[in-house]
Design a protein around this motif. Structure first.
Motif: not given
Ligand code: C2E
Ligand code: CA
Ligand code: CA
Ligand code: CA
Length: 281
Positions: A242-255
């Motif tokens: 999901x987009x929500x998961x992707x956004x949380x990962x982006x915020x957390x600095x996942x590459x």
């Protein structure tokens, strides 16, 4: 084994009998499957989260069984490991991945970094010189080491971890990147990181998928990412849907991200079409 049995035992054994029958049938068929060319590789892209550019493709093996159709690797890889067939199958998988990688790079047109990531079974390291076997097979295909990465699971933490460590170090020294797969699902994740140096850490999809509902999972994912970075590793999140998961990962600095949100594993032609329509670097 008729009727319910006194305590449900009859039902239980019937079920087990069927399972072991199916196991024997698959095991038996597995021996011929390689000769008959029934295996194929599918490819799932891992994308750079910031840019959407394809970073690499993970090769996932499929068995097209003549009677049962597509069989999931979760069902036949364990059989191949127990029976020792994993050595021949693993050789085929690596050679096929190398062949495909060489082909992609010869074309020179596709807009992605044409590195293929191959899953290795821990068992394959047991003979003690799997590093040399890998290098031989790549050079046999004319494949530069940088075009192949390998993924290993925590299960690889064997008694003889010193032998495994030297094999992994040799592969890395030769230019093959190593990813630690399914991170967080084993029981020895931390001691693993202490013993082995690796290039990528792949966060298991069970954490990624529960990030949204449970703050505790979000905290775990964030902590894993910080820790990986401190250890000099890049992070790939698996099972992003999901987009929500992707956004949380982006915020957390996942590459990097991988998952059905972007693409399922695809046959080679479909993968190349996907790559051609995705963003260029
Ligand atoms: P894995 O290495 O953790 O591979 C990721 C699995 O998650 C793949 O299943 C993939 O299709 C699935 N997946 C990817 N994105 C998503 C998503 O967004 N949601 C969900 N629910 N699933 C997703 P697959 O292809 O069935 O492979 C299962 C396992 O079999 C692999 O787990 C790996 O451990 C093993 N395997 C697959 N190919 C090979 C191989 O060539 N060699 C070896 N030794 N093992 C393999
Ligand atoms: Ca994997
Ligand atoms: Ca995984
Ligand atoms: Ca897995």
């Amino acid at each position: 084994a008729k009727g319910g049995g006194r305590n449900g035992l009859a039902f239980f054994t019937e079920d087990m009998r069927e399972k072991s029958f199916e196991r024997r049938r698959l095991l038996n068929d597995l021996y011929d499957a390689l000769q008959e060319g029934q295996f194929e590789l599918h490819f799932q892209p891992a994308l750079e989260l910031q840019s959407g550019v394809i970073h690499k493709a993970e090769a996932l093996v499929r068995w097209r069984h003549p009677a049962f159709g597509m069989i999931s690797p979760d069902r036949f890889i364990p059989l191949a490991e127990e029976s020792g067939l994993i050595f021949d199958l693993g050789r085929w998988i690596l050679q096929e991945a190398a062949r495909v990688s060489v082909r992609w790079n010869a074309q020179g047109t596709s807009p992605f970094r044409k590195q293929i990531s191959v899953n290795l079974s821990p068992v394959q390291f047991l003979n003690g010189h799997y590093d040399a076997i890998v290098m031989d097979q790549l050079s046999l295909q004319g494949c530069q080491p940088g075009l192949i990465a390998i993924e290993i699971t925590e299960g690889l933490l064997l008694d003889d971890s010193e032998a495994v460590r030297s094999q992994l170090n040799n592969l890395r020294a030769a230019g093959i990147q190593v990813a630690l797969d399914d991170f967080g699902t084993g029981y020895s994740a931390m001691s693993y990181l202490k013993k082995f140096s690796m290039d990528y850490l792949k966060i298991d999809r069970s954490f990624v998928q529960d990030m949204v509902d449970a703050d505790s999972n979000k905290a775990i994912v964030e902590a894993i990412i910080v820790m990986a970075h401190r250890l000099g590793m890049k992070v790939i999140a698996e099972g992003v849907e999901t987009m929500v998961q992707a956004q949380l990962l982006r915020d957390a600095g996942c590459e990097y991200v991988q998952g059905y949100l972007y693409s399922r594993p695809l046959p080679e032609d479909d993968f190349l079409n996907f790559a051609a329509s995705a963003h260029s670097p």
